[in-house]
Write a protein that holds these residues in place. Structure first.
Motif, PDB file in Angstrom:
ATOM      1  N   PRO A  55       0.886  -1.147   0.132  1.00  0.00           N
ATOM      2  CA  PRO A  55      -0.094  -0.011  -0.133  1.00  0.00           C
ATOM      3  C   PRO A  55       0.764   1.198   0.213  1.00  0.00           C
ATOM      4  CG  PRO A  55      -0.905  -1.822   1.455  1.00  0.00           C
ATOM      5  CD  PRO A  55       0.436  -1.961   1.078  1.00  0.00           C
ATOM      6  N   ALA A  56       2.116   1.209   0.743  1.00  0.00           N
ATOM      7  CA  ALA A  56       2.770   2.438   0.776  1.00  0.00           C
ATOM      8  C   ALA A  56       3.317   2.711  -0.692  1.00  0.00           C
ATOM      9  CB  ALA A  56       3.769   2.214   1.725  1.00  0.00           C
ATOM     10  N   MET A  57       3.622   1.636  -1.342  1.00  0.00           N
ATOM     11  CA  MET A  57       4.177   1.753  -2.773  1.00  0.00           C
ATOM     12  C   MET A  57       3.151   2.363  -3.662  1.00  0.00           C
ATOM     13  SD  MET A  57       6.315  -1.561  -3.400  1.00  0.00           S
ATOM     14  CE  MET A  57       6.766  -1.101  -5.298  1.00  0.00           C
ATOM     15  N   MET A  58       1.827   1.858  -3.498  1.00  0.00           N
ATOM     16  CA  MET A  58       0.509   2.323  -4.333  1.00  0.00           C
ATOM     17  C   MET A  58       0.575   3.855  -3.854  1.00  0.00           C
ATOM     18  SD  MET A  58      -1.620  -1.029  -3.956  1.00  0.00           S
ATOM     19  CE  MET A  58      -2.868  -0.334  -4.673  1.00  0.00           C
ATOM     20  N   GLY A 181       9.422   0.679   0.652  1.00  0.00           N
ATOM     21  CA  GLY A 181       8.497   0.719  -0.496  1.00  0.00           C
ATOM     22  C   GLY A 181       8.466   2.110  -1.187  1.00  0.00           C
ATOM     23  N   TRP A 182       8.145   2.986  -0.412  1.00  0.00           N
ATOM     24  CA  TRP A 182       8.222   4.599  -0.778  1.00  0.00           C
ATOM     25  C   TRP A 182       9.339   4.932  -1.627  1.00  0.00           C
ATOM     26  CZ3 TRP A 182       3.651   7.476   0.387  1.00  0.00           C
ATOM     27  CH2 TRP A 182       3.480   8.808  -0.115  1.00  0.00           C
ATOM     28  N   ALA A 183      10.360   4.493  -1.017  1.00  0.00           N
ATOM     29  CA  ALA A 183      11.932   4.846  -1.659  1.00  0.00           C
ATOM     30  C   ALA A 183      11.957   4.293  -3.017  1.00  0.00           C
ATOM     31  CB  ALA A 183      12.731   4.773  -0.623  1.00  0.00           C
ATOM     32  N   GLY A 195       4.580   9.654   7.603  1.00  0.00           N
ATOM     33  CA  GLY A 195       3.245   9.396   8.576  1.00  0.00           C
ATOM     34  C   GLY A 195       2.862   8.000   8.521  1.00  0.00           C
ATOM     35  N   LEU A 196       3.150   7.445   7.470  1.00  0.00           N
ATOM     36  CA  LEU A 196       2.678   5.949   7.708  1.00  0.00           C
ATOM     37  C   LEU A 196       3.707   5.151   8.455  1.00  0.00           C
ATOM     38  CD1 LEU A 196       1.438   5.079   4.040  1.00  0.00           C
ATOM     39  CD2 LEU A 196      -0.119   5.391   5.876  1.00  0.00           C
TER      40      LEU A 196
END
Length: 317
Positions: A55-58, A181-183, A195-196
């Motif tokens: 979900p973080a990636m999405m 995942g975000w990176a 935040g997540l």
């Protein structure tokens, strides 16, 4: 055994038939060994980490990232989480044999040798980092390496055995997959990513303290200063409630950072239930009633899953 005793005449040399040695028994042995190595990676923890990563990636992508990138991050993240768990089992093999909850793990049960576990963990770690560096970016790979080192060296070797604040300081490891995942998607880290990260970080205290309450005697026997072992009921209750509230408030603070009511409404609902369950556990403990700590433990997992599914749905819709 039955194959050997039923057909003695078929082997004049008096040796058992070759197929008996490498037939069903051998296959069972192979399955047992494979199962032991899989158990070292603690698959349930890996699953939970992946629930937060995708979900973080999405959200970072604003939709569905490329399937190739998702596959790389899922495989690399699974290998990294598995490596951290294997090395954790290697380091904790002395105390695992003292605790009922862990004495059946492969190392205390002597299913896998310590040396084999160490090599296995290091290989998994190396493969995961190389995979992330080659197919995502250096920031994601560096975060992956940092998470493994922090979990096994800082948390397992030092904090876990020396301070009752170990769960708090160790919380960064469990929240790291969100940043990784975000990176991997953006090459950077935005406020929503942090935040997540904070949601998962704060969540780990009301998630883990109930487990530590249930296995309080185990930890005491092993000399591990988990908070419920060394602190009063009042102190444990206070931390459960403080961090449960911080978890829910942080999850709501993420709402304005690019998310809609698709995320906000279910997060608000499950957050309220989470708070109620935390207060219920603490109230029972304060009154000296029979507590059911695993109720909050399991519900906290459900809470986190629903929050991150809401993140994924919001990013898609």
């Amino acid at each position: 055994m039955s194959m050997i005793t039923e057909r003695p005449a078929s082997n004049p040399a008096g040796q058992p038939p070759a197929r008996a040695a490498d037939g069903p028994v051998a296959r069972r042995d192979v399955r047992a060994i494979v199962s032991a190595y899989v158990a070292l990676t603690k698959p349930r923890i890996v699953e939970l980490l992946l629930v937060t990563t995708v979900p973080a990636m999405m959200l970072a992508e604003g939709g569905l990232p490329s399937l190739w990138l998702m596959a790389v991050v899922l495989i690399g993240g699974s290998l990294a989480a598995g490596a951290a768990s294997v090395l954790n089992c290697y380091i904790d093999r002395d105390i695992d044999q003292l605790m009922r909850r862990t004495k059946r793990r492969p190392l205390p049960a002597h299913t896998v040798s310590p040396r084999s576990a160490l090599v296995f963990g290091l290989v998994l770690a190396a493969v995961s980092i190389v995979l992330m560096a080659a197919f995502t970016n250096l920031l994601a790979a560096a975060l992956t390496l940092a998470a493994i080192v922090y979990y096994d060296v800082v948390y397992t070797l030092w904090l876990k055995r020396s301070t009752p604040t170990n769960t708090f300081w160790g919380g960064a490891c469990g929240a790291a997959p969100v940043l990784i995942g975000w990176a991997a998607v953006t090459g950077g880290l935005a406020p929503a990513a942090w935040g997540l990260f904070a949601v998962v970080f704060f969540w780990q205290m009301p998630h883990f303290y109930p487990l530590a309450m249930k296995y309080k005697d185990d930890y005491a026997r092993a000399g591990i200063p988990m908070l419920p072992v060394v602190a009063s009921t009042r102190r444990v209750n206070a931390e459960i409630l403080i961090f449960a509230w911080l978890t829910v408030l942080t999850s709501l603070a993420v709402w304005p950072l690019g998310l809609s009511a698709i995320y906000g409404v279910p997060t608000l609902v499950v957050g309220a239930i989470f708070i109620v369950e935390a207060h219920r556990l603490c109230r029972r403990a304060t009154r000296g009633e029979a507590v059911k700590p695993m109720r909050l433990f399991h519900w906290s997992t459900t809470y986190l899953t629903i929050v991150f599914v809401a993140v994924a749905l919001d990013a898609l819709i």
